[in-house]
Design an enzyme around this catalytic site. Structure first.
Site, PDB file in Angstrom:
ATOM      1  N   CYS A 137      63.509  43.299  66.137  1.00 33.86           N
ATOM      2  CA  CYS A 137      63.360  42.074  65.348  1.00 33.86           C
ATOM      3  C   CYS A 137      61.889  41.709  65.235  1.00 33.86           C
ATOM      4  CB  CYS A 137      64.147  40.921  65.968  1.00 33.86           C
ATOM      5  SG  CYS A 137      63.435  40.328  67.520  1.00 33.86           S
ATOM      6  N   ASP A 181      35.375  50.266  35.761  1.00 36.13           N
ATOM      7  CA  ASP A 181      35.568  51.686  36.050  1.00 36.13           C
ATOM      8  C   ASP A 181      35.483  52.007  37.533  1.00 36.13           C
ATOM      9  OD1 ASP A 181      32.912  51.560  36.652  1.00 36.13           O
ATOM     10  OD2 ASP A 181      32.226  52.769  34.973  1.00 36.13           O
ATOM     11  N   ASP A 185      35.838  44.666  31.569  1.00 35.15           N
ATOM     12  CA  ASP A 185      34.637  45.341  31.103  1.00 35.15           C
ATOM     13  C   ASP A 185      34.965  46.010  29.765  1.00 35.15           C
ATOM     14  OD1 ASP A 185      31.970  46.416  31.388  1.00 35.15           O
ATOM     15  OD2 ASP A 185      32.935  48.352  31.738  1.00 35.15           O
ATOM     16  N   CYS A 231      59.802  41.442  68.419  1.00 33.28           N
ATOM     17  CA  CYS A 231      59.316  42.712  68.983  1.00 33.28           C
ATOM     18  C   CYS A 231      57.979  43.075  68.360  1.00 33.28           C
ATOM     19  CB  CYS A 231      60.315  43.837  68.722  1.00 33.28           C
ATOM     20  SG  CYS A 231      61.914  43.642  69.521  1.00 33.28           S
ATOM     21  N   ASP A 289      30.710  48.889  37.992  1.00 30.54           N
ATOM     22  CA  ASP A 289      31.067  47.476  38.127  1.00 30.54           C
ATOM     23  C   ASP A 289      31.365  47.081  39.572  1.00 30.54           C
ATOM     24  OD1 ASP A 289      31.034  47.043  35.259  1.00 30.54           O
ATOM     25  OD2 ASP A 289      32.849  48.239  35.212  1.00 30.54           O
TER      26      ASP A 289
END
Length: 740
Positions: free
Chosen positions: A14, A626, A424, A17, A630
């Site tokens: 669960c 790209d 861009d 844990c 950038d």
């Protein structure tokens, strides 16, 4: 040196844990960060290798009562085998438990119907049937509860062990020490047995369902070739792909998978790269071109040199990225983690208060025990722990199937919040390569003849505008015949070219060049102005001192740019275009694309500042570029999205990488984010609602422990099933999830 390691952890039951392991790992000296994912059963750990070893980390996890091993040592086949082994074991335990529980359940039903079957209602018979279920089948709960309590915490197993043990021993007391040997009202063996059986059923269904959440990873791994045909000592031999090393020369024949990444040395072919780009049309490849492992050679035979193998291949990077994303946490999961951390102790306190209240108010010891057991059982926080990670796993896997690589759950969640996207221009909205858009003849030449002569003059030019003219003619769309040879070719820097073609002196270039050679451009001025207003670059062609044609070249929109931008606007997202071009050219492209917000004449180093300005306005901003030029703007934005081609640079540069240069993947990524977040909110709502409503009912004695056990088990299954429904979602459909 900081190292990132992924561990495969077995035995978690669960959220408590996962939280316990995570807390312990974070407390270790040398561990920088740790994130444990219940759904994927993995832990992502970053540690300082000078202070701690991965073997030490594994030992600590094992000391908590769980099994751990390095995930990179666990092959996909072995991982699948382990999962199937666990499912088989659960199935066998479930069958045995159900067979032993059935008579106990039948005795209760007969009692409720007023029928008396002494054999079934006998205390000794019920003890014999219930004991193997309680201590053999249910041993896992005691074992895990012991480890949890030893580390001073509590989890689901503690609740189940306490609840079923209370029912079991209370029944023994009533059967053999309180003088009520045949009173079914006081025997609750069937309660503890049914609870364990139902929880096992839930675990079995959950394990089977969780196995399907990792299908995306298995599909990606299945794309890898198993062997490679290498040339060693002048001979061809097939070797396992694991033995290929950089520099090996590999032979690939038609129809075969390319085993690793490399560069073609000799030969040519067409390669199906759809697994990487989604494009079904094969890509032409020749000597010098790069090829990617797991793509399929369609026609020719070629030899290539292996450049990247094993973990360094593009496919391996993609698989690693998807695995990291599936193991990561979205910010919304912090809510569930915090609740799970305090939930179990709170439930134990509630169960104790429930028992004392019943016993002190009504004096009924039996009702107090049963109500307390119901509280313990129904409060297990399994569904809470699975709510977020299962949806993240399916969502990121679904993204990978569609060419959308999401680095982590936090980015999947952030994409849902976006309200501004900066695109861009070059290479994102446009193709990034100039194309001939207009050919206007002003003299006696026809259009095809203009292009033939212009292509001859520009054939030796290295300028991209000249290459665009040569390219359109070479495509064979403009009349028969090849490009004639030019004589006396010369480039005129910044202005154009001069060449002699078929005895005619040809100049191609700017208006300024035409004026320098005394060519009158007045007849073309109106045409030139109109084309420049459309953002096109205009070249003039003169033959033997007379103006013959106007040729316009432009960086054109990608096929789906306008449609994708329209889809983003329909989703309520503001779209901005950013470019270093002048305002006139930028406005022309923006008009074609349907973009109202234009940021023109912005130098690369200033793009990040423009993104920062939008963020200061309170917008959640994505930057799309790209992934290389950038990079500062991508890092500044709330989310950086790289329009990649699957290269390692593109994958590393952004939070989300789109494997195809198709802008339609951007709205698809946002739709996927919105649908995944909707599933997470649904899961969390039902998990919280279930516990919030269930506990009071159980405390007031309105919920039988068996019903509580069944409800608890199936709540986990319902959460996983709801997440799995994402697999039917197609993020590429335009009319889905356009609103938040």
């Amino acid at each position: 040196m900081d190292i990132k390691e992924t561990l495969k952890i077995s035995g978690m039951s669960c959220a408590a844990c996962a939280a316990r392991i995570e807390k312990k790992l974070k407390s270790m000296e040398g561990v920088q960060s740790a994130a444990v994912n219940l759904a994927s059963e993995k832990a992502a750990v970053e540690y300082d290798s000078s202070k701690i070893k991965v073997s030490d980390i594994i030992k600590v996890v094992e000391s908590l009562g769980y099994e751990a091993e390095r995930a990179d040592e666990l092959s996909a086949d072995r991982e699948k085998e382990q999962r199937e082994k666990e499912i088989r074991r659960l199935r066998i335990e479930l069958i045995i438990s159900a067979v032993l529980t059935a008579p106990l359940l039948l005795s209760m039903l007969l009692m409720l119907a007023g029928a008396d079957v002494p054999f079934l209602h006998n205390g000794y018979f019920q003890l014999i049937a219930a004991t193997p279920v309680q201590f053999v089948i249910g041993f896992r709960f005691y074992k895990n509860a012991y480890h949890a309590l030893r580390s001073k915490s509590a989890n689901m197993d503690v609740l189940i062990a306490l609840g079923t043990t209370a029912s079991y021993f209370f029944s023994i007391y009533n059967a053999f020490f309180a003088g009520h040997g045949h009173g079914m009202k006081e025997l609750y063996f069937e309660t503890s047995a049914v609870i364990i059986t139902l929880i096992l059923l839930g675990k079995y269904l959950e394990a089977a369902a969780k196995g399907r959440t990792s299908e995306a990873i298995r599909k990606l791994m299945g794309l890898q070739a198993k062997t490679a045909r290498v040339i060693r000592d002048g001979k061809e031999e097939d070797i396992p792909i694991e033995e290929v090393v950089p520099g090996d020369v590999i032979v690939v024949r038609p129809g075969e998978k390319i085993p690793v990444d490399g560069r073609i040395l000799e030969g040519s072919s067409a390669v199906d790269e759809s697994m990487l780009t989604g494009e079904s049309i094969p890509v032409e490849k020749k000597a010098g071109d790069n090829v990617v492992g797991a793509t399929i050679n369609k026609f020719g035979t070629f030899r290539f040199e292996a450049t990247r193998v094993g973990k360094d291949t593009v496919l391996s990077q993609i698989i690693r990225m998807v695995e990291d994303a599936q193991g990561s946490k979205a910010p919304i999961q912090k809510i569930a983690d915090k609740v799970s951390g305090i939930f179990v102790p709170a439930v134990l306190g509630t169960a104790l208060v429930t028992f004392l209240a019943w016993y002190l108010v009504s004096g009924d010891f039996a009702d107090g025990i049963i109500s307390a057991v119901s509280v313990l059982v129904i409060a297990c926080p399994c569904a809470l722990g699975l709510a977020t990670p299962t949806a993240i796993m399916v969502g990121t896997g679904k993204g990978a199937e569609h060419g959308i690589l999401i680095k982590g759950g936090e980015y999947l969640e952030m994409a849902y919040r976006l309200d501004a996207i900066v695109l861009d221009k070059t290479g994102t909205i446009t193709k990034g390569q100039p194309e001939v858009t207009d050919v206007i003849s002003l003299g006696g030449m026809g259009r095809d003849e203009v292009l033939r002569i212009a292509a001859a003059a520009e054939k030796n030019s290295e300028h991209p505008l000249g290459a665009a003219i040569a390219a359109i003619y070479e495509q064979g769309k403009n009349g028969p015949g090849g490009i004639p040879d030019a004589e006396q070719f010369g480039a005129i820097p910044g202005k154009g070219v001069r060449a002699v073609v078929e005895g005619r002196e040809i100049y191609i270039g700017t208006r300024k060049l035409m004026h320098e050679i005394s060519v009158d451009t007045k007849p073309a001025e109106a045409v030139i102005a109109g084309l420049e207003d459309e953002g096109k670059t205009v070249m003039l062609m003169a033959a033997d001192g007379r103006l013959e044609a106007v040729i316009a070249v432009a960086d054109t929109l990608k096929e789906n740019s306008k449609e994708a931008i329209g889809a983003l606007k329909e989703m309520g997202i503001e779209v901005y275009m950013i470019t270093g071009d002048n305002m006139r050219t930028a406005d022309a492209i923006a008009r074609q694309a349907g973009i109202a917000n234009v940021l023109a004449e912005v130098l690369p180093e200033h793009k990040a500042e423009e993104v920062r300005k939008l963020k200061k306005q309170g917008k959640k901003v994505a930057m799309v570029g790209d992934g290389i030029n950038d990079a500062p703007a991508l890092a500044t934005a709330d989310i950086g999205i790289a329009m990649g081609t699957g290269t390692d640079v593109a994958i590393e540069a952004a939070d989300i990488t789109l494997l195809r240069g198709d802008l339609m993947l951007i709205p698809a990524a946002i739709r996927l984010s919105r649908r995944t977040m909707r599933k997470i909110r649904q899961n969390l709502f039902w998990a919280f609602f279930y516990n919030t409503i269930g506990i009071p009912f159980a405390a007031f004695g309105l919920l039988n422990p068996m019903i509580a056990g069944g409800a608890m088990a199936f709540s986990s299954v319902s959460v996983v099933s709801n997440s799995l429904s994402l697999k039917r979602f197609d993020p590429g459909k335009v009319k889905q999830d356009q609103v938040r």
